[in-house]
Write a protein that holds these residues in place. Structure first.
Motif, PDB file in Angstrom:
ATOM      1  N   ALA A  49      58.671  25.335  80.531  1.00  0.00           N
ATOM      2  CA  ALA A  49      57.721  26.240  80.445  1.00  0.00           C
ATOM      3  C   ALA A  49      58.244  26.990  79.320  1.00  0.00           C
ATOM      4  N   LYS A  50      59.245  27.239  78.894  1.00  0.00           N
ATOM      5  CA  LYS A  50      60.012  27.426  76.815  1.00  0.00           C
ATOM      6  C   LYS A  50      60.090  26.456  75.989  1.00  0.00           C
ATOM      7  N   THR A  51      59.987  25.304  76.355  1.00  0.00           N
ATOM      8  CA  THR A  51      59.599  24.205  75.382  1.00  0.00           C
ATOM      9  C   THR A  51      58.104  24.432  75.073  1.00  0.00           C
ATOM     10  N   ALA A  52      57.189  24.074  76.220  1.00  0.00           N
ATOM     11  CA  ALA A  52      55.868  23.758  76.156  1.00  0.00           C
ATOM     12  C   ALA A  52      55.893  25.334  75.557  1.00  0.00           C
TER      13      ALA A  52
ATOM     14  N   THR B 117      51.549  16.849  81.526  1.00  0.00           N
ATOM     15  CA  THR B 117      52.050  17.739  82.470  1.00  0.00           C
ATOM     16  C   THR B 117      53.226  18.458  81.682  1.00  0.00           C
ATOM     17  N   MET B 118      54.477  18.031  81.171  1.00  0.00           N
ATOM     18  CA  MET B 118      55.390  19.089  80.655  1.00  0.00           C
ATOM     19  C   MET B 118      55.478  19.859  79.852  1.00  0.00           C
ATOM     20  N   LEU B 119      54.516  19.269  79.486  1.00  0.00           N
ATOM     21  CA  LEU B 119      53.782  20.486  77.995  1.00  0.00           C
ATOM     22  C   LEU B 119      52.609  21.465  78.351  1.00  0.00           C
ATOM     23  N   GLU B 120      51.982  20.897  79.854  1.00  0.00           N
ATOM     24  CA  GLU B 120      51.396  22.144  79.651  1.00  0.00           C
ATOM     25  C   GLU B 120      50.338  21.789  78.786  1.00  0.00           C
TER      26      GLU B 120
END
Length: 200
Positions: free
Chosen positions: A2-5, A36-39
């Motif tokens: 989530a922080k990466t996104a 999905t990983m990056l929303e």
């Protein structure tokens, strides 16, 4: 993740992540995982083309021929890029069009999923929806496509090795490479020239 996104979104500035490469490279499967990983929303250009035409890709090829299909493909991708940021999987021939490449350079970050011939053939051999491979020697034709298209795919901002491993692993390679790409000077600002390459 989530922080990466959140970190990537702050630097994308509305740009989309655009996956390019040959059929079988994993653009749709890996693209969904990256989204999905990056929303981010995910769009498949081939699906959008079929929705716009109300025909399948093989039907479009059979009824109108490849040039008409490529023109529709170009128009659909240009429309999708206006709605970024997103993760966009493109058809194998899309990046060969100069106007499409220019639009992707302006409104996106291009990511080439590079794969070896044996990997590609293993992935596409059991599928019936590949009109370009409906010929006596599909492997030889795939080699011809690689020779024609790989030098153009090499113009993409990022190159990822799409290999025999779990798709999540390749998707994480994509995310890490996008992070690295955006961290380079000049790549976090929309509209600037993007010359950096990252090869995972």
């Amino acid at each position: 993740m989530a922080k990466t996104a959140h970190r990537l979104m702050s630097h994308l500035d509305g740009r989309s992540l655009v996956l390019v490469g040959l059929m079988g490279a994993g653009k749709s499967t890996i693209g969904k995982r990256v989204a999905t990983m990056l929303e981010l929303p995910f769009h498949d250009a081939d699906y959008e083309i079929e929705q716009a035409a109300r025909m399948t890709i093989p039907e479009l090829f059979e009824s109108y021929g490849e040039p008409a299909f490529r023109d529709l493909e170009r128009r659909v991708i240009l429309r999708l890029l206006k709605d970024g940021p997103m993760v966009l999987a493109t058809g194998g021939g899309a990046y060969m069009n100069g106007e499409t490449r220019s639009a992707i350079a302006e409104k996106g970050i291009s990511i080439w999923l590079h794969a070896e011939l044996d990997v590609l053939m293993e992935r596409v051999s059991h599928r019936q929806n590949r009109p370009l491979l409906k010929r006596p020697d599909p492997r030889a034709f795939m080699e011809k496509l690689m020779a024609e298209r790989y030098p153009v795919y090499a113009l993409a901002d990022i190159r990822i090795n799409s290999r025999k491993t779990r798709r999540d692993v390749v998707a994480r390679d994509v995310v890490r490479s996008v992070e690295s790409y955006l961290s380079k000077s000049g790549n976090s600002n929309k509209g600037q020239l993007k010359n950096g390459k990252s090869d995972s």
